[in-house]
Scaffold this motif. Structure first.
Motif, mmCIF file in Angstrom:
data_model
loop_
_atom_site.group_PDB
_atom_site.id
_atom_site.type_symbol
_atom_site.label_atom_id
_atom_site.label_comp_id
_atom_site.label_asym_id
_atom_site.label_seq_id
_atom_site.Cartn_x
_atom_site.Cartn_y
_atom_site.Cartn_z
ATOM 1 N N CYS A 49 0.834 -1.203 0.000
ATOM 2 C CA CYS A 49 0.000 0.000 0.000
ATOM 3 C C CYS A 49 0.868 1.252 0.000
ATOM 4 N N SER A 50 1.897 1.282 0.870
ATOM 5 C CA SER A 50 2.688 2.511 0.939
ATOM 6 C C SER A 50 3.512 2.690 -0.330
ATOM 7 N N TYR A 51 3.895 1.574 -0.975
ATOM 8 C CA TYR A 51 4.611 1.706 -2.246
ATOM 9 C C TYR A 51 3.678 2.241 -3.323
ATOM 10 N N LEU A 52 2.418 1.774 -3.285
ATOM 11 C CA LEU A 52 1.468 2.210 -4.316
ATOM 12 C C LEU A 52 1.176 3.699 -4.211
ATOM 13 N N VAL A 53 1.271 4.248 -2.988
ATOM 14 C CA VAL A 53 1.094 5.695 -2.816
ATOM 15 C C VAL A 53 2.063 6.432 -3.730
ATOM 16 N N ASP A 54 3.310 5.920 -3.790
ATOM 17 C CA ASP A 54 4.312 6.562 -4.641
ATOM 18 C C ASP A 54 4.092 6.192 -6.101
ATOM 19 N N PHE A 55 3.738 4.937 -6.337
ATOM 20 C CA PHE A 55 3.590 4.455 -7.720
ATOM 21 C C PHE A 55 2.502 5.236 -8.452
ATOM 22 N N PHE A 56 1.396 5.474 -7.773
ATOM 23 C CA PHE A 56 0.303 6.202 -8.412
ATOM 24 C C PHE A 56 0.470 7.709 -8.289
ATOM 25 N N GLY A 57 1.569 8.140 -7.662
ATOM 26 C CA GLY A 57 1.873 9.571 -7.595
ATOM 27 C C GLY A 57 0.840 10.385 -6.852
ATOM 28 N N ILE A 58 0.334 9.842 -5.731
ATOM 29 C CA ILE A 58 -0.598 10.614 -4.898
ATOM 30 C C ILE A 58 0.182 11.733 -4.219
ATOM 31 N N HIS A 59 -0.389 12.942 -4.202
ATOM 32 C CA HIS A 59 0.356 14.065 -3.636
ATOM 33 C C HIS A 59 -0.461 14.815 -2.603
ATOM 34 N N GLY A 60 0.220 15.713 -1.915
ATOM 35 C CA GLY A 60 -0.443 16.579 -0.955
ATOM 36 C C GLY A 60 -0.703 15.889 0.374
ATOM 37 N N TYR A 61 -1.700 16.387 1.087
ATOM 38 C CA TYR A 61 -1.977 15.892 2.441
ATOM 39 C C TYR A 61 -2.370 14.424 2.433
ATOM 40 N N LEU A 62 -3.064 13.979 1.368
ATOM 41 C CA LEU A 62 -3.477 12.577 1.298
ATOM 42 C C LEU A 62 -2.252 11.676 1.313
ATOM 43 N N ARG A 63 -1.218 12.074 0.524
ATOM 44 C CA ARG A 63 0.004 11.283 0.471
ATOM 45 C C ARG A 63 0.639 11.161 1.848
ATOM 46 N N TRP A 64 0.802 12.325 2.512
ATOM 47 C CA TRP A 64 1.504 12.323 3.800
ATOM 48 C C TRP A 64 0.742 11.518 4.844
ATOM 49 N N SER A 65 -0.606 11.708 4.859
ATOM 50 C CA SER A 65 -1.353 10.986 5.899
ATOM 51 C C SER A 65 -1.343 9.488 5.612
ATOM 52 N N LEU A 66 -1.418 9.098 4.343
ATOM 53 C CA LEU A 66 -1.372 7.657 4.033
ATOM 54 C C LEU A 66 -0.018 7.070 4.412
ATOM 55 N N ILE A 67 1.070 7.782 4.054
ATOM 56 C CA ILE A 67 2.409 7.283 4.370
ATOM 57 C C ILE A 67 2.559 7.096 5.878
ATOM 58 N N LEU A 68 2.108 8.115 6.635
ATOM 59 C CA LEU A 68 2.258 8.039 8.092
ATOM 60 C C LEU A 68 1.384 6.937 8.674
ATOM 61 N N VAL A 73 1.064 1.785 11.490
ATOM 62 C CA VAL A 73 0.453 0.460 11.661
ATOM 63 C C VAL A 73 1.512 -0.631 11.541
ATOM 64 N N LYS A 74 2.430 -0.475 10.550
ATOM 65 C CA LYS A 74 3.502 -1.467 10.387
ATOM 66 C C LYS A 74 4.385 -1.520 11.629
ATOM 67 N N ALA A 75 4.782 -0.343 12.110
ATOM 68 C CA ALA A 75 5.650 -0.300 13.292
ATOM 69 C C ALA A 75 4.936 -0.922 14.487
ATOM 70 N N GLY A 76 3.646 -0.651 14.626
ATOM 71 C CA GLY A 76 2.882 -1.207 15.735
ATOM 72 C C GLY A 76 2.832 -2.720 15.682
ATOM 73 N N LEU A 77 2.588 -3.274 14.492
ATOM 74 C CA LEU A 77 2.530 -4.735 14.365
ATOM 75 C C LEU A 77 3.873 -5.364 14.703
ATOM 76 N N ILE A 78 4.957 -4.748 14.230
ATOM 77 C CA ILE A 78 6.286 -5.324 14.491
ATOM 78 C C ILE A 78 6.572 -5.309 15.988
ATOM 79 N N VAL A 79 6.323 -4.157 16.634
ATOM 80 C CA VAL A 79 6.649 -4.056 18.061
ATOM 81 C C VAL A 79 5.740 -4.960 18.884
ATOM 82 N N ALA A 80 4.433 -4.943 18.581
ATOM 83 C CA ALA A 80 3.487 -5.669 19.435
ATOM 84 C C ALA A 80 3.624 -7.179 19.281
ATOM 85 N N ILE A 81 3.695 -7.662 18.050
ATOM 86 C CA ILE A 81 3.636 -9.113 17.839
ATOM 87 C C ILE A 81 5.036 -9.702 17.665
#
Lengths: 279, 240
Positions: A49-68, A73-81
């Protein structure tokens, strides 16, 4: 996303059952392998999903909020599980997870600070636009010659420009003809003569440069290029030397070292010498 | 009179959970981490300090990127690969991300099989993790070579802000060093597991202590941390 929440709900149910089991087990973390495989799969999905954000060239606030969002979520899964933090006691959780919160405060402070630095830089150095460029030029005491529309370029201004770049122009006779600055005289080396040409071109007001310095040895002729907004040395090298030759931008940089302090720092209106490729 | 109280403490004490447990653990004038061993507590504290180091790197990257007036090079273009004449943005970085996530998956399962005392599977999974890690470092070396040949230096690059190079080399270089050290230690621990050091109580070479299978989990915590840092680098440096 609804799917994700149902999975995490299942995980929570699983966590509590494991915690109960854990009390009985003396030895370390015991969880079914399936749990790790499910998390592994979700990490793949989230990374895609985060790669596709770049692949489809999403820009602006949508890009930043999706990336974050995907990042957290990824960091949370790694730390928690994967790191088993979900099964640790609160004493350890807080000891490890609360201090990085201080980093967020640091981020806020530095964001504030760099915003201020940026504003200050724009105010005092300009943004590299032609109008701002004029403001950064040395103030000329002669009163004429700095404006775009001035008819003549005083000879002493060319001398000054040449001296600024520490060039050896012995006994130059500088004649001003309208907006064309012509220079004659003998420069000590062909390299010097090539250096003086772009330098005099950069004395404001001179649109074209006639270089008839009798060089002691005939060097291969060079082209000249006037920088436009948005130019980079890489782009110029690609345009002048052919596609795939952008890596030769450093030749252009070397040839114009007297003007450029940094290959990334170009100002529109500067005249660069484009050296011929040897061989 | 004191008899019942004594037997109570001799039995495995039941620790309360939640906020009450948190307060009790920290105020007990004993070890604060009741269930975590010293090894686990120490690796977590080490990882916390490493978090601050990487945070400072990413923070300085944010600071220079926000404050420069020169345009920042577009990472999507800089890190694109041209395959069969088609330019794909960030392809190599995406592959590296998937490789590191896969290595985390195999590591998590290695920890699990370690506690089951399944030596062969644990060793195999740790070696797979090390192989993933080594290929990650290899791809990073390729990426560095490509960028250096294109003229990226810590003090400048052909596309824009000079700080791009210094941030890139510092952050990915420090992360790559972590991966490399992780691969070396994975190989060392995998050898110990394979040889049965944790069954026979063989003493280690450095601390001359007897190891336990918990060391696989400690190794795993370090490895997952390296993956975790990459999640942040991927999002903040490559995608931003």
């Amino acid at each position: 996303m609804a799917h994700l929440s149902s999975v995490s709900g299942k995980n929570v149910a699983h966590l509590s059952s494991v915690r109960r089991k854990n009390m009985a087990h003396e030895e370390g973390q015991q969880h079914p392998i399936k749990l790790y495989l499910v998390i592994w799969g979700w990490l793949f999905v989230l990374s895609t999903c985060s790669y596709l954000v770049d692949f489809f060239g999403i820009h602006g606030y949508l890009r930043w909020s999706l990336i974050l969002l995907f990042m957290i979520v990824k960091a949370g899964l790694i730390v928690a599980i994967f790191m088993h933090m979900a099964w640790e006691r609160l004493a350890l959780m807080y000891a490890i997870l609360v201090p990085p919160g201080a980093v967020l405060l640091f981020v806020a402070i530095m964001a504030f600070e760099s915003d201020y630095t940026h504003v200050t830089r724009v105010l005092f150095f300009g943004t590299g636009e032609p109008s701002a460029q004029a403001a950064t030029h040395e103030p000329q005491t002669s009163g004429s010659g700095t404006g775009i529309g001035t008819a003549t370029t005083p000879p002493d201004q060319l001398m000054k420009e040449a001296k600024k770049h520490s060039l050896d122009v012995s006994k130059p006779e500088v004649a001003s003809e309208g907006r064309n600055a012509a220079r004659s005289g003998s420069a000590s080396a062909p390299k010097e003569s090539e250096k003086t040409a772009p330098a005099s071109g950069n004395a404001s007001g001179a649109a074209t440069v006639h270089n008839d310095i009798a060089a002691a040895a005939k060097a291969p002729e060079s082209k000249f290029y006037t920088l436009k907004p948005g130019d980079t040395l890489w782009k110029i090298a690609e345009a002048e030397y052919g596609p795939g030759h952008g890596g030769k931008y450093h030749l252009i940089f070397e040839a114009n070292k007297a003007l450029l302090s940094n290959p990334g720092k170009l100002s529109p209106g500067q005249v660069l010498r484009i050296p011929r490729l040897s061989g | 009179m004191t008899e019942p109280a004594l037997t109570d403490t001799l039995e495995a004490p039941a620790h309360p959970g939640g906020w009450q447990g948190f307060a009790a653990d920290w105020s007990s004038d004993q070890r604060a981490f009741k269930t975590a061993t010293w090894g686990k507590a120490m690796i977590w504290i080490f990882l916390l300090s490493d978090t601050f180091i990487f945070s400072c790197f990413l923070l300085s990257y944010m600071t220079v990127r926000m404050s420069t007036t020169v345009p920042w090079p577009n990472p999507s273009k800089v890190f694109s690969l041209t395959i069969a004449g088609k330019e794909t943005p960030l392809l190599l970085i995406a592959i590296m991300t998937f490789i590191l996530i896969s290595s985390s998956g195999t590591m998590a399962m290695a920890v699990n099989f370690g506690y089951r005392r399944d030596r062969a599977t644990t060793t195999a999974l740790m070696l797979a993790t090390a192989a993933f890690g080594a290929s990650f470092v290899g791809m990073q070396a390729f990426e560095w070579t490509k960028l250096i040949l294109e003229g990226v230096r810590p003090w400048g690059n052909p596309w824009g802000a000079a700080q791009f190079g210094s941030c890139f080399f510092l952050i990915t270089g420090f992360h790559g060093t972590h991966v490399t050290i992780g691969v070396i230690f994975l190989l060392i621990i995998a050898r110990k597991v394979w040889r049965g050091d944790f069954e026979s109580g063989r003493r280690g070479f450095f601390t001359s202590r007897k190891g336990r299978y918990e060391i696989v989990e400690t190794m795993g915590l370090y490895w997952h941390f390296v993956d975790l840092v990459w999640v942040f680098i991927f999002a903040l440096f490559y995608l931003w």
